[in-house]
Design an enzyme around this catalytic site. Structure first.
Site, mmCIF file in Angstrom:
data_model
loop_
_atom_site.group_PDB
_atom_site.id
_atom_site.type_symbol
_atom_site.label_atom_id
_atom_site.label_comp_id
_atom_site.label_asym_id
_atom_site.label_seq_id
_atom_site.Cartn_x
_atom_site.Cartn_y
_atom_site.Cartn_z
ATOM 1 N N ASN A 123 -9.965 18.901 -45.868
ATOM 2 C CA ASN A 123 -10.979 18.284 -46.742
ATOM 3 C C ASN A 123 -12.353 18.212 -46.081
ATOM 4 O O ASN A 123 -12.436 18.222 -44.856
ATOM 5 C CB ASN A 123 -10.519 16.875 -47.143
ATOM 6 C CG ASN A 123 -9.485 16.905 -48.252
ATOM 7 O OD1 ASN A 123 -9.614 17.676 -49.199
ATOM 8 N ND2 ASN A 123 -8.445 16.092 -48.129
ATOM 9 N N HIS A 178 -11.437 18.923 -56.294
ATOM 10 C CA HIS A 178 -10.317 18.149 -55.758
ATOM 11 C C HIS A 178 -10.870 16.806 -55.297
ATOM 12 O O HIS A 178 -11.411 16.677 -54.202
ATOM 13 C CB HIS A 178 -9.671 18.896 -54.590
ATOM 14 C CG HIS A 178 -8.518 18.167 -53.976
ATOM 15 N ND1 HIS A 178 -7.428 17.760 -54.706
ATOM 16 C CD2 HIS A 178 -8.281 17.778 -52.694
ATOM 17 C CE1 HIS A 178 -6.574 17.155 -53.908
ATOM 18 N NE2 HIS A 178 -7.064 17.143 -52.683
#
Length: 312
Positions: A123, A178
């Protein structure tokens, strides 16, 4: 990609990486390599998995290492390495740190496995996947990210829980960024063959969306010192299997877009079919005007992040 045997490398022996390695081994992938800068952790977890084989009766060879030479000939390299965003940390700091990690991993893994597919899990996913492709020059269809499969699983689980139905009766997909910008496709979701909007009340749908979007945060709040790893690990293994088996199964994947869904030069979760070469096809669904607007907003948020990170 090998057709007679399969080899997958998981970079990062944390909870997500080790869970993904175990799930891949349980799916019958011939060789799974778990690599981490902390070689002892990777070796220890791999040994634990090898001993587990005697109980669950799977034959996969699981290796732990800190040496990229042992990853040579991998069909797929999955990157879970990186740090989580800490309180007070600016997003730009996270991008800088994890960007360096991802870039180094791809360079070293690609030397050992020049024909591999690459899956990014680190991430912030949409930004890291874009950064990885631009810095490596790997063909976009061969480098993609895991996010949509996980978000879609949370969507389906939320629907089943809210309406008290079996998971197998639910069909749902989540696209977009996301994170908070994800777009659960309410108008396309079905429950026992019926449209979700026919099977659920507006209040139930609102609850479903809330639990889907905040599913990861809920887990973090419960754990306090960590984040999800069982569902992410399973999502990774599911995508790996789809590539190795050339399944063509429709799933939400963080793929490169330059035209589809009106998005240009960014990575975002959209419906795709995965196979031996990675992203075989981007499938453009006939989504509603409301969902299209939400997807446009999601794409704009990703583009802003890329600009802020100095990547565009």
């Amino acid at each position: 990609m090998s057709r007679t045997s399969s080899k997958v490398t998981i970079v990062g022996a944390g909870f997500v990486g080790s869970t993904a390695a175990l799930r891949c081994a349980q799916k019958g992938i011939d060789e799974v390599v778990l690599i981490d800068v902390a070689g002892g952790i990777a070796r220890g977890k791999a040994l634990d998995m090898r001993q587990m084989r005697a109980i669950d009766q799977f034959e996969s060879c699981v290796t732990g290492t800190d040496d990229y030479a042992e990853t040579a000939g991998s069909d797929i390299v999955v990157i879970t390495a990186g740090i989580a965003r800490k309180p007070g940390m600016l997003r730009e700091e996270l991008v800088s740190i994890n960007g360096g990690v991802v870039s180094e991993v791809i360079e070293r893994a690609r030397e050992a496995s020049p024909d591999a597919l690459f899956m990014c899990v680190t991430n912030p996913l949409d930004v890291m996947t874009y950064l990885a492709q631009k810095r490596s020059g790997i063909a976009p269809e061969r480098l993609f990210g895991m996010g949509g499969v996980l978000d879609s699983a949370r969507f389906v689980a939320s629907i089943a829980a809210e309406l008290d139905v079996a998971l197998g009766e639910v069909d749902g997909l989540v696209i977009g960024a996301h994170g908070e910008g994800m777009v659960p496709l309410i108008d396309e979701a079905r429950v026992s063959g019926r449209l979700l909007r026919e099977a659920a009340t507006p209040a139930q749908i609102e609850s479903i969306v809330e639990h889907t979007v905040n599913g990861g945060a809920e887990i973090v709040n419960f754990l306090q010192t960590g984040s999800a790893y069982f569902a992410p690990g399973a999502a990774i293994a599911h995508m790996v299997e789809a590539c190795l088996k050339n399944s063509g199964e429709l799933m939400s994947v963080c793929a490169y877009l330059d035209g589809p869904y009106g998005q240009h030069d960014l990575y975002m979760n959209v419906p795709v079919r995965l196979g031996h070469g990675g992203v075989r096809e981007i499938v453009e669904l006939d989504i509603s005007a409301e969902e299209r607007a939400a997807l446009d907003a999601s794409g704009a948020s990703i583009a802003t992040l890329l600009t802020e990170a100095g990547l565009r």
